[in-house]
Each structure stands twice: as C-alpha cells, then as structure tokens.
Design a protein around this motif. Structure first.
Motif, mmCIF file in Angstrom:
data_model
loop_
_atom_site.group_PDB
_atom_site.id
_atom_site.type_symbol
_atom_site.label_atom_id
_atom_site.label_comp_id
_atom_site.label_asym_id
_atom_site.label_seq_id
_atom_site.Cartn_x
_atom_site.Cartn_y
_atom_site.Cartn_z
ATOM 1 N N ALA A 20 -52.996 -8.495 38.438
ATOM 2 C CA ALA A 20 -53.624 -9.772 38.079
ATOM 3 C C ALA A 20 -52.834 -10.986 38.560
ATOM 4 C CB ALA A 20 -53.825 -9.850 36.572
ATOM 5 N N GLY A 21 -51.667 -10.743 39.161
ATOM 6 C CA GLY A 21 -50.929 -11.850 39.757
ATOM 7 C C GLY A 21 -49.724 -12.345 38.987
ATOM 8 N N ALA A 22 -49.265 -11.583 37.982
ATOM 9 C CA ALA A 22 -48.056 -11.981 37.247
ATOM 10 C C ALA A 22 -46.863 -12.024 38.196
ATOM 11 C CB ALA A 22 -47.786 -11.004 36.108
ATOM 12 N N ASP A 23 -45.914 -12.891 37.893
ATOM 13 C CA ASP A 23 -44.723 -13.026 38.738
ATOM 14 C C ASP A 23 -43.595 -12.093 38.301
ATOM 15 O OD1 ASP A 23 -45.540 -15.413 40.401
ATOM 16 O OD2 ASP A 23 -45.842 -16.194 38.381
ATOM 17 N N ARG A 24 -43.641 -11.678 37.026
ATOM 18 C CA ARG A 24 -42.564 -10.832 36.513
ATOM 19 C C ARG A 24 -43.062 -10.096 35.272
ATOM 20 N NH1 ARG A 24 -37.615 -14.317 35.812
ATOM 21 N NH2 ARG A 24 -38.287 -14.779 33.700
ATOM 22 N N VAL A 25 -42.533 -8.901 35.064
ATOM 23 C CA VAL A 25 -42.824 -8.120 33.866
ATOM 24 C C VAL A 25 -41.571 -8.022 33.015
ATOM 25 C CG1 VAL A 25 -43.175 -5.737 33.051
ATOM 26 C CG2 VAL A 25 -44.762 -6.740 34.700
ATOM 27 N N GLU A 26 -41.745 -8.292 31.715
ATOM 28 C CA GLU A 26 -40.705 -7.961 30.745
ATOM 29 C C GLU A 26 -41.160 -6.686 30.056
ATOM 30 O OE1 GLU A 26 -38.928 -10.479 27.118
ATOM 31 O OE2 GLU A 26 -40.628 -9.217 26.565
ATOM 32 N N LEU A 27 -40.449 -5.593 30.280
ATOM 33 C CA LEU A 27 -40.873 -4.294 29.758
ATOM 34 C C LEU A 27 -40.157 -3.991 28.442
ATOM 35 C CD1 LEU A 27 -42.669 -1.831 30.468
ATOM 36 C CD2 LEU A 27 -40.646 -0.800 31.528
ATOM 37 N N CYS A 28 -40.969 -3.670 27.428
ATOM 38 C CA CYS A 28 -40.451 -3.374 26.090
ATOM 39 C C CYS A 28 -41.138 -2.118 25.559
ATOM 40 C CB CYS A 28 -40.748 -4.500 25.104
ATOM 41 S SG CYS A 28 -40.621 -6.167 25.732
ATOM 42 N N ALA A 29 -40.684 -1.658 24.412
ATOM 43 C CA ALA A 29 -41.370 -0.624 23.637
ATOM 44 C C ALA A 29 -41.660 -1.196 22.260
ATOM 45 C CB ALA A 29 -40.497 0.621 23.529
ATOM 46 N N ASN A 30 -42.490 -0.513 21.485
ATOM 47 C CA ASN A 30 -42.689 -0.807 20.062
ATOM 48 C C ASN A 30 -43.158 -2.233 19.770
ATOM 49 O OD1 ASN A 30 -41.836 1.836 19.195
ATOM 50 N ND2 ASN A 30 -39.733 1.221 19.598
ATOM 51 N N ILE A 31 -44.406 -2.477 20.047
ATOM 52 C CA ILE A 31 -44.980 -3.798 19.782
ATOM 53 C C ILE A 31 -44.899 -4.157 18.298
ATOM 54 C CG2 ILE A 31 -47.352 -2.952 19.465
ATOM 55 C CD1 ILE A 31 -48.295 -5.451 21.014
ATOM 56 N N SER A 32 -44.952 -3.152 17.434
ATOM 57 C CA SER A 32 -44.904 -3.412 15.992
ATOM 58 C C SER A 32 -43.561 -3.974 15.554
ATOM 59 C CB SER A 32 -45.199 -2.128 15.206
ATOM 60 O OG SER A 32 -44.266 -1.119 15.520
#
Length: 223
Positions: A20-32
C-alpha cells in the motif's frame, strides 16, 4: 518529503503495508499488550518478503516500562540476536519508577544496537515533564521519538507535539503516533509539521492493517 510508518502485529499486515506504499514497518507481537518483541521466525519471514525498512520492537512484556535487571539482560540478548537478521532499526523505551527517562539503561541498549538507529516508543507518553524527557531521549542517542504528545491520542496531544518538534530542532525526529488515522492526519500535519507519522492503520477491530487506510494516509499526507 513526508513518511508513514505502519505498526504491524503480524506478517500479513507487514506485507499489506508495503504493497500500500508504507515507508517503514514497525514489527511487533501481541497487540493486546500494545506490542512486544516478535519471534525470530516472524522477523525472518518479514525480512525475506519486505524491501522497505523494518524496525523491530524490543519489549519483553506488556505493562509498565520499568524493567528488572533480568528483563534488561533479556532485551540485550534480543538485540544481539535480531541485529543479525537484516533488520534496519529497533524500537524500545525504558523509564525510571518516577516516570523519568532511564538514561543509563537506554544508552546501553542504543550502544548495543549500533550501527542501527533506535526509536524511543510511547513509553514517553507516561513521563511527567516532557521537555526534560525529550532532552534525555536525545542524550541517549535515539534517532526518533514516537509519541502522542503525552495524551491518549495525537489529536489531544497535537499542541505538545508541535512544541516537541520545535524543541527538537532537528536533533531527533518527532514521529506522532497513537490514534492517527486518514481522517485526522491532514489536520495534525498542518499543526505539527513532522516528517514521519505512525499508525497501525487498523480500522475494523482486527489485528490486520487496512490497505485502503494506508493508501489514504499516504495520499492525505502528500497532498
């Protein structure tokens, strides 16, 4: 040039963000838990499939941002391991019990992460005195500060965000994040005028980013 970072809690969101055109991803786990360190396997899969920059959350648990000696050592081990996986940066933040920045511990992790840049995350939004806290984050060597302006979301904190951008004087990137959506990014950008903005782009209560939302975020930021 304005940029968008998307917080992703799974590989599917990371792939959608890139497409979709994002410039960077911040990768995490556990949204809760509002984000913890993702598994080595997920990081490897993300790196294999992403060409955009990939920053990794280093956070051993949910809850507060005051860590025990054992937790700090665990964070160090994670950084040393993840450095070898072809990532582009790290995201973390440590506070003292009095809600000030823990300069010693943060500095140690920033040094360990080199040559990769580090973002101080929304632990900043719990600090009591944001002006001093910003100076302390800069002292630690962070390249970016992710914050909602010490309020629950960016629109409530927009005046503080504006002050932080001015105070930073290009010594660190102030990246507004927290409740950022395509419906408010134009107004926020007019007030704050940051270079980077941060959103999960989740609009339906799931854990998956919405591609159309990311596209809208980008379009409105560039218009």
């Amino acid at each position: 040039m304005k940029h968008i970072e998307i917080a992703c809690f799974n590989l599917e969101s990371a792939l959608l963000a890139q497409k979709a055109g994002a410039d960077r991803v911040e990768l995490c786990a556990n949204i809760s838990d509002d984000g913890t360190t993702p598994s080595t396997e997920i990081i490897q899969q993300a790196r294999k499939n992403l060409t955009i920059d990939l920053y990794i959350m280093i956070r051993p648990r949910g809850g507060n941002f005051v860590y025990s000696k054992a937790e700090l050592e665990h964070m160090k081990l994670e950084i040393e391991t993840i450095k070898k996986l072809g990532i582009n940066g790290f995201v973390f933040g440590i506070l003292n019990k009095d809600k000030t920045i823990n300069i010693e511990q943060n500095k140690a992790l920033v040094e360990l992460a080199k040559p990769f840049p580090c973002t101080f995350h929304r632990a900043f939004d719990a600090v009591a005195k944001y002006e001093q806290a910003l100076e302390d984050v800069i002292t630690c060597g962070f390249s970016t500060l992710l914050t909602s302006g010490t309020f629950s979301n960016v629109m409530e904190g927009k005046e503080v965000l504006k002050k932080l951008v001015k105070q930073a004087k290009n010594r660190i990137e102030i990246m507004p994040g927290g409740g950022l959506r395509s419906t408010n990014i134009s107004e926020l950008n007019q007030t704050v005028n940051a270079n980077w903005y941060h959103s999960s782009a989740i609009t339906d209560g799931t854990e998956i980013a919405n591609s159309n939302e990311i596209i809208e975020l980008k379009n409105k930021l560039q218009s």
